[in-house]
Design a protein around this motif. Sequence first.
Motif, mmCIF file in Angstrom:
data_model
loop_
_atom_site.group_PDB
_atom_site.id
_atom_site.type_symbol
_atom_site.label_atom_id
_atom_site.label_comp_id
_atom_site.label_asym_id
_atom_site.label_seq_id
_atom_site.Cartn_x
_atom_site.Cartn_y
_atom_site.Cartn_z
ATOM 1 N N LYS A 244 0.834 -1.209 0.000
ATOM 2 C CA LYS A 244 0.000 0.000 0.000
ATOM 3 C C LYS A 244 0.874 1.267 0.000
ATOM 4 N N LYS A 245 2.031 1.210 0.689
ATOM 5 C CA LYS A 245 2.947 2.349 0.690
ATOM 6 C C LYS A 245 3.556 2.535 -0.695
ATOM 7 N N VAL A 246 3.852 1.433 -1.369
ATOM 8 C CA VAL A 246 4.365 1.516 -2.742
ATOM 9 C C VAL A 246 3.354 2.242 -3.623
ATOM 10 N N ALA A 247 2.072 1.875 -3.486
ATOM 11 C CA ALA A 247 1.030 2.517 -4.292
ATOM 12 C C ALA A 247 0.899 3.995 -3.945
ATOM 13 N N GLN A 248 1.006 4.340 -2.657
ATOM 14 C CA GLN A 248 0.907 5.737 -2.244
ATOM 15 C C GLN A 248 2.040 6.562 -2.854
ATOM 16 N N ILE A 249 3.268 6.025 -2.772
ATOM 17 C CA ILE A 249 4.415 6.739 -3.351
ATOM 18 C C ILE A 249 4.232 6.878 -4.860
ATOM 19 N N GLY A 250 3.836 5.787 -5.519
ATOM 20 C CA GLY A 250 3.624 5.845 -6.965
ATOM 21 C C GLY A 250 2.565 6.858 -7.345
ATOM 22 N N SER A 251 1.474 6.931 -6.569
ATOM 23 C CA SER A 251 0.403 7.879 -6.849
ATOM 24 C C SER A 251 0.891 9.315 -6.749
ATOM 25 N N GLN A 252 1.708 9.613 -5.722
ATOM 26 C CA GLN A 252 2.198 10.977 -5.553
ATOM 27 C C GLN A 252 3.185 11.356 -6.661
ATOM 28 N N ILE A 253 4.011 10.395 -7.077
ATOM 29 C CA ILE A 253 4.914 10.671 -8.205
ATOM 30 C C ILE A 253 4.081 10.933 -9.457
ATOM 31 N N CYS A 254 2.998 10.185 -9.637
ATOM 32 C CA CYS A 254 2.089 10.440 -10.765
ATOM 33 C C CYS A 254 1.538 11.857 -10.700
ATOM 34 N N GLY A 255 1.223 12.319 -9.483
ATOM 35 C CA GLY A 255 0.726 13.677 -9.338
ATOM 36 C C GLY A 255 1.718 14.704 -9.856
ATOM 37 N N ALA A 256 3.006 14.467 -9.560
ATOM 38 C CA ALA A 256 4.050 15.371 -10.058
ATOM 39 C C ALA A 256 4.183 15.264 -11.579
ATOM 40 N N LEU A 257 4.200 14.030 -12.096
ATOM 41 C CA LEU A 257 4.373 13.830 -13.539
ATOM 42 C C LEU A 257 3.190 14.391 -14.317
ATOM 43 N N SER A 258 1.996 14.280 -13.755
ATOM 44 C CA SER A 258 0.811 14.798 -14.444
ATOM 45 C C SER A 258 0.957 16.287 -14.726
ATOM 46 N N VAL A 259 1.429 17.027 -13.708
ATOM 47 C CA VAL A 259 1.621 18.468 -13.890
ATOM 48 C C VAL A 259 2.691 18.738 -14.949
ATOM 49 N N ALA A 260 3.822 18.010 -14.858
ATOM 50 C CA ALA A 260 4.910 18.220 -15.817
ATOM 51 C C ALA A 260 4.459 17.881 -17.236
ATOM 52 N N HIS A 261 3.793 16.745 -17.397
ATOM 53 C CA HIS A 261 3.378 16.307 -18.737
ATOM 54 C C HIS A 261 2.362 17.270 -19.347
ATOM 55 N N LYS A 262 1.504 17.865 -18.515
ATOM 56 C CA LYS A 262 0.541 18.834 -19.043
ATOM 57 C C LYS A 262 1.232 20.108 -19.505
ATOM 58 N N HIS A 263 2.443 20.343 -19.005
ATOM 59 C CA HIS A 263 3.270 21.449 -19.501
ATOM 60 C C HIS A 263 4.197 20.971 -20.625
ATOM 61 N N GLU A 264 3.959 19.747 -21.097
ATOM 62 C CA GLU A 264 4.764 19.143 -22.158
ATOM 63 C C GLU A 264 6.232 19.029 -21.761
ATOM 64 N N ILE A 265 6.453 18.675 -20.498
ATOM 65 C CA ILE A 265 7.806 18.473 -19.981
ATOM 66 C C ILE A 265 7.954 17.019 -19.554
ATOM 67 N N ILE A 266 8.957 16.341 -20.093
ATOM 68 C CA ILE A 266 9.267 14.965 -19.734
ATOM 69 C C ILE A 266 10.429 14.996 -18.749
ATOM 70 N N HIS A 267 10.273 14.351 -17.599
ATOM 71 C CA HIS A 267 11.323 14.424 -16.581
ATOM 72 C C HIS A 267 12.601 13.747 -17.040
ATOM 73 N N ARG A 268 12.503 12.538 -17.610
ATOM 74 C CA ARG A 268 13.611 11.799 -18.205
ATOM 75 C C ARG A 268 14.545 11.132 -17.192
ATOM 76 N N ASP A 269 14.392 11.415 -15.906
ATOM 77 C CA ASP A 269 15.329 10.850 -14.934
ATOM 78 C C ASP A 269 14.619 10.483 -13.635
ATOM 79 N N ILE A 270 13.439 9.853 -13.765
ATOM 80 C CA ILE A 270 12.724 9.400 -12.575
ATOM 81 C C ILE A 270 13.477 8.215 -11.973
ATOM 82 N N LYS A 271 13.926 8.358 -10.741
ATOM 83 C CA LYS A 271 14.647 7.305 -10.030
ATOM 84 C C LYS A 271 14.554 7.615 -8.541
ATOM 85 N N PRO A 272 14.761 6.640 -7.667
ATOM 86 C CA PRO A 272 14.588 6.873 -6.222
ATOM 87 C C PRO A 272 15.482 7.986 -5.686
#
Length: 652
Positions: free
Chosen positions: A110-138
């Motif tokens: 469940k903690k894995v899912a929570q962390i993944g969901s929050q990272i998705c929240g960050a990526l959603s904002v970036a992707h809507k600005h047409e920005i690809i992070h390119r270096d998602i890692k722990p």
Amino acid sequence: MAEAQRVLGGRYLLKDKVGNGGMASVFRAQDQVLDRTVAVKIMLPQYAGDATFAARFKQEAQAAAGLQSPYIVGVYDWGKDGDTYYIVMEYLRGTDLKSGIRSHGALDPKKVAQIGSQICGALSVAHKHEIIHRDIKPQNIMVLPDGNIKVMDFGIARAKNSHLTQDNNVLGTAHYVSPEQTRGQDLGPTSDIYSLGVVMYECATGRVPFDGDDAISVALKQVNELPVPPSQVNPGVDPALERIILKCMEKDAANRFQTADELREVLNAYAAGRAVDVAEPTHVIAGAVPMGGMGGTETRVMGDATQAMIRPADGAPGSTAAGPRMGVPSPGTRNGNYEEPKKSNRGKIAAAVIGVIAVIAAIAIFASGLFGDSKMVTVPNVINYTKDEAEKTLEAAGFEVEYGTPVTDEEVEKGNVVDQTPDGNREAKEGSTVKLILSKGPEPTEQVEVPNLTNMTREEAESTLTSLNLKAQVHEEANEADEGKVFKQGTNTGEMVDEGSTIEIWVSTGPDTVDVPAITGYTEYDATAALDKAGLAYKVAYDYSDSVGSGLVISYNPGGNVAPGTVIEIVVSQGPKPVEKVNAPYYVGESAATAARDLKALGFAVTIQGPADGVVTAQSASGSLNKGASITLTTQAANSGGDGEGTESGED
């Protein structure tokens, strides 16, 4: 450390170094204007002079500054100080996710899912600005003390419409890159989703899905190999979470979750305990043709076959081939083992030869696609060259030239090259095309007239400046002007300034007065300490009180709002007033009139029992008595041996 004594931009006082990155160092610093702790990322000296890296560093700041999310590290400011570029960011306290996994191992699903969901929240904002992070890692995920996360480091992030390319040595950590990133293909949001899948895999199992002796071998595995299902590594990973992770890690981007919002919705449903509808993942990679007796990772012939990834049966770890499946009975099987059709030895030999040839061909095709087989030559660096100079230089080196859309740039002269792809001083195939971006020069700045802001409320002044494309920097200060009204502005009315400029305004907090603290009943020490803290002076007097305990404040004056430094007069109780002792003489045998007169003069209350002009025959008290005490005199008539008659008070 000399660096730590610097003040960047006349504002950010560097305190101490807190980290190093591939292109920059990070310092803890004090924002001397807003009086807050910030993190300042400073480009390393070896890159500060490189125009391409400088352009990329500026792009990172501009891109990240536009991203507002509770799950993204905030970027406050950026600038150039001398030859140094810097970015000012939110200062975070916590630890990175990689360190957390190393310390604690696999995390709760469940903690894995929570962390993944929050990272998705960050990526959603970036992707809507047409920005690809390119270096998602722990290492780029900061875990805060409250357990939430923030995504950091857009150091190699790139907007879709940007032509800046990453350094060939900075492709993101190989353990987390997507197959298309390894191949050097154009990247979209699904590339970040693949990397997030790898991060969740590591969170769920405590280890990365692919590892090797060097970055190239790991990158090849990202393209060629299927991951061992997480439940094979950690039996605590349930099927639903496993399907989510493996769908993120599809080799074919079209088979992954297509948006961060889509993935976040599924993760939130899983974390809430709701059923999730995620099919068994499919993978489009080389066709599944096991090489008999080869052992190790299966090698697959390049083909179009789509295979379902099956959770292996017990005793068949790592088994992923689709129908017929290893360890799963199928038509024509006996005792659960698949029987190959009978073949002659000649057929077996031919099949093996064909298989080997296919494998060699697959490796050759992949290697040529990844590394190329043309002559590699160094690309000249033509940043800041004129268009003609750049064309001549590149053509002389054997390259074709094409142009992208010109961009505005504050530092590169109009018409000169501001960016090139591939970067200068990198190797590329001879005869390939180099894409150039020309500068349009600095963005033309409009000027506006500064309005008169005095006597406006703070809200009115800020609204007025915003309507003119100006910013307000507000100072609050005591003043005789009405509370909440602007009484001074930093730029004169009517002055012309650039759009986007900051105008300082001073807002009154009212007259400069101090509220006298209510100190009645305080001890003398506490009362004087409270007045000191309020910036007031004091004068202490003492008096007796029957109602206020000794040492406590009886009263003070003045109270209410007073000017700073006003003297406050404090009266402190000495407790009840002590009783005065007086010596009462003994008057027996003497004149009653004389005795009564003398005792009254000493402050006693006298009562005469008998003739007032007689002789005192008895006295009720004498010696040291409380002043005001009552004394009774008994008298008899003069020259009489008997008792006198009547009673007379000695009181007037």
